[in-house]
Design an enzyme around this catalytic site. Structure first.
Site, PDB file in Angstrom:
ATOM      1  N   CYS A 103       0.750  -1.241   0.058  1.00 26.41           N
ATOM      2  CA  CYS A 103       0.331   0.035   0.194  1.00 26.41           C
ATOM      3  C   CYS A 103       0.990   1.221  -0.262  1.00 26.41           C
ATOM      4  CB  CYS A 103      -0.788   0.327   1.425  1.00 26.41           C
ATOM      5  SG  CYS A 103      -2.067   1.932   1.226  1.00 26.41           S
ATOM      6  N   CYS A 112      -2.299  -0.410   8.505  1.00 24.75           N
ATOM      7  CA  CYS A 112      -2.071  -1.820   8.840  1.00 24.75           C
ATOM      8  C   CYS A 112      -0.548  -1.249   8.924  1.00 24.75           C
ATOM      9  CB  CYS A 112      -2.343  -2.190   7.104  1.00 24.75           C
ATOM     10  SG  CYS A 112      -3.774  -2.565   6.971  1.00 24.75           S
ATOM     11  N   CYS A 187      -6.229   1.625  -0.342  1.00 24.45           N
ATOM     12  CA  CYS A 187      -6.837   0.678   0.514  1.00 24.45           C
ATOM     13  C   CYS A 187      -7.178  -1.035   0.358  1.00 24.45           C
ATOM     14  CB  CYS A 187      -7.832   1.170   1.486  1.00 24.45           C
ATOM     15  SG  CYS A 187      -8.128   0.163   2.706  1.00 24.45           S
ATOM     16  N   GLN A 292     -18.126  -8.286  13.090  1.00 20.78           N
ATOM     17  CA  GLN A 292     -17.186  -9.558  13.205  1.00 20.78           C
ATOM     18  C   GLN A 292     -15.960  -7.959  11.578  1.00 20.78           C
ATOM     19  OE1 GLN A 292     -15.050 -10.562  14.704  1.00 20.78           O
ATOM     20  NE2 GLN A 292     -17.417 -11.106  16.198  1.00 20.78           N
ATOM     21  N   PHE A 319     -22.441 -11.749  25.909  1.00 21.37           N
ATOM     22  CA  PHE A 319     -21.704 -10.363  24.949  1.00 21.37           C
ATOM     23  C   PHE A 319     -22.360 -10.905  23.754  1.00 21.37           C
ATOM     24  CE2 PHE A 319     -19.162 -10.682  28.785  1.00 21.37           C
ATOM     25  CZ  PHE A 319     -18.991  -9.617  29.694  1.00 21.37           C
ATOM     26  N   GLU A 339     -26.565 -10.130  26.473  1.00 17.72           N
ATOM     27  CA  GLU A 339     -26.369  -8.457  25.637  1.00 17.72           C
ATOM     28  C   GLU A 339     -26.972  -6.905  26.645  1.00 17.72           C
ATOM     29  OE1 GLU A 339     -23.976  -5.559  23.802  1.00 17.72           O
ATOM     30  OE2 GLU A 339     -23.695  -7.444  23.336  1.00 17.72           O
ATOM     31  N   ASP A 383     -17.858 -13.533  24.447  1.00 18.20           N
ATOM     32  CA  ASP A 383     -16.966 -13.425  24.122  1.00 18.20           C
ATOM     33  C   ASP A 383     -17.082 -11.806  24.289  1.00 18.20           C
ATOM     34  OD1 ASP A 383     -15.896 -11.793  20.943  1.00 18.20           O
ATOM     35  OD2 ASP A 383     -17.478 -11.833  20.123  1.00 18.20           O
ATOM     36  N   CYS A 409     -10.168 -11.393  21.198  1.00 21.20           N
ATOM     37  CA  CYS A 409      -9.564  -9.677  20.117  1.00 21.20           C
ATOM     38  C   CYS A 409      -8.549  -9.769  21.404  1.00 21.20           C
ATOM     39  CB  CYS A 409     -10.576  -9.055  19.213  1.00 21.20           C
ATOM     40  SG  CYS A 409     -11.036  -7.817  20.257  1.00 21.20           S
TER      41      CYS A 409
END
Length: 451
Positions: A103, A112, A187, A292, A319, A339, A383, A409
């Site tokens: 890129c 990135c 991108c 996601q 979650f 949630e 999660d 994550c």
């Protein structure tokens, strides 16, 4: 060997979004004195920075690769610390894992930061980062499944920033650890449909924003078209609303606006249904809802979660968001989804017809499910956001649920919560790493815990 450019990562002149600052203004807290060093990068840390030792200092070198021999500039520490950050001035000899970044914005865009690693080096570093987080809590011997990979041009959700200055709109992502904007011209990670909107959005925002004004744009690539949420400006007049209503009708299915992140989204244009499917079940997410980052990443996470819950017939999904795991799991088990977000709960509630799925709105940080409630289930999936789920993990550790599947994550918060579960009598059986934030230091994990 051809020697790379003296400055491989030019900064350029970009506008600054944060109030009270202007381009080129010197940071009054920055050290006045700098010096140049020659260093050899020996490793890459958890945030993706190269690590080197020089003159008794531990030097963190953004965009460094193990084996690089570099000339760098560091700030004078005045003897007050042993860790310093450095800027690459020249790549004297590249390490074996270095490649040409794909890129043009690499080195400025904060999206990135690992494009300079070749594919094998990047994959090995990602797995090593997961392994390192587990080792720090004494779980380094956990078996790891092969790394699931996400291809380029697969990122289906993104939040971009805009700033109008001098009649020009800058539109893109922030520089790394900065409020400066990179005006996006390329991108390789966004889906083609999202990237195709960058140019038209720049023109739209030129009409909507006053000079000096800024806004964020949340784009989600859904079935039926793109979902667009405009965050800011703080007021939107009739002309602005008409401009939004007429914006890219062929590609944008729904447009919403909210003056600030704390305000409720206001619908502006709802041309046709825009939805996501979970195991074939269509669901229309709220504007700007969490999803996601890629379909490939979602499929890999779901496959791991399904493997983890096994043959459980009663499952709690904590979650749960808009039902990424709840809906597919409900096709073969009774699932209770919990949630805190009101809009997500409402969207999921509209999709429960015909499913073995119940939905509860509850803040699991303030009011986690207690052991007595958890013991109703054969398996629990949780999660949480990046900060993890310390309170809920403690409650799970005190429960007797046979199988717990943790999704995260953030390897560090996952490792912390995993240690709590293991200390409570669980065994971390195995872990699935999923790379869905291509060329970044973020990685998703799914871990299976058994009593």
């Amino acid at each position: 060997m051809t020697r790379p450019a003296k400055r491989p990562f030019p900064k350029g002149r970009q506008p600054v979004r944060s109030p009270g600052r202007s381009p080129g203004r010197k940071n009054p807290h920055a050290p006045a004195d700098t010096r140049e060093l020659e260093v050899v990068v020996t490793d890459v840390g958890a945030r993706g920075d190269g690590l080197a030792l020089a003159d008794g200092l531990r030097v963190f070198v953004p965009y460094g690769v193990a084996g690089d021999r570099l000339r760098v500039r560091v700030a004078d520490t005045d003897g007050k610390g042993e860790d310093v950050r450095a800027e690459i001035l020249e790549i004297l000899e590249p390490g074996p894992g270095r490649q040409t970044p794909p890129c043009r914005h690499f080195g400025r865009c904060g999206g990135c930061t690992l494009q300079h690693m070749d594919d094998g080096t990047y994959a090995a570093w990602t797995v090593g980062m997961v392994r390192g987080a587990l080792e720090r809590v004494g779980l380094g011997d956990t078996p790891l499944e092969p790394l699931s990979r996400t291809p380029d041009a697969a990122r289906r959700r993104a939040r971009l920033a805009a700033l109008k200055r001098g009649g020009r709109v800058w539109f893109g992502f922030n520089e790394r650890q900065s409020h400066r904007l990179v005006d996006l011209e390329d991108c390789p990670v966004l889906t083609p449909r999202l990237f195709a909107l960058v140019g038209p959005l720049r023109g739209l925002l030129a009409d909507l924003l006053p000079d000096g004004g800024d806004a964020d744009v949340v784009l989600t690539d859904l079935e039926g078209g793109v979902d667009l949420l405009l965050v800011g400006p703080r007021s939107l007049d009739r002309a602005g609303r008409e401009a939004l209503v007429g914006f890219e009708p062929d590609r944008v299915a729904r447009i919403s606006w909210q003056p600030t992140d704390r305000a409720a989204p206001e619908p502006v244009a709802n041309r046709r249904p825009a939805f996501v499917r979970f195991a074939g079940v269509p669901l229309q997410p709220p504007p700007g809802a969490f999803l996601q980052a890629s379909r490939e990443g979602e499929e890999a996470l779901l496959a791991a979660v399904r493997d983890g819950v096994g043959q459980a017939t009663r499952i709690a999904d904590l979650f749960a968001g808009i039902g990424t795991f709840s809906i597919p799991l409900s096709q073969r088990a009774a699932v209770h989804a919990v949630e805190s977000d009101e809009a997500a709960v409402a969207a999921l509630g509209r999709s429960v017809q015909g499913l073995r799925l119940t939905v509860e709105r509850r803040d699991l940080f303030e009011n986690p499910l207690a052991a007595k409630e958890l013991n109703r289930y054969d398996a629990v999936v949780f999660d949480p956001p990046r900060a993890g789920a310390a309170a809920q993990a403690a409650a799970l550790a005190a429960a007797k649920v046979p199988r717990v599947v943790g999704v995260s994550c953030n390897p560090s918060s996952f490792a912390r919560d995993a240690r709590v579960l293991v200390d409570g009598g669980y065994r971390l059986v195995k872990l699935w790493p999923v790379d869905q934030f291509l060329w970044s230091s973020h990685v998703e994990l799914v871990g299976l815990f058994e009593r």
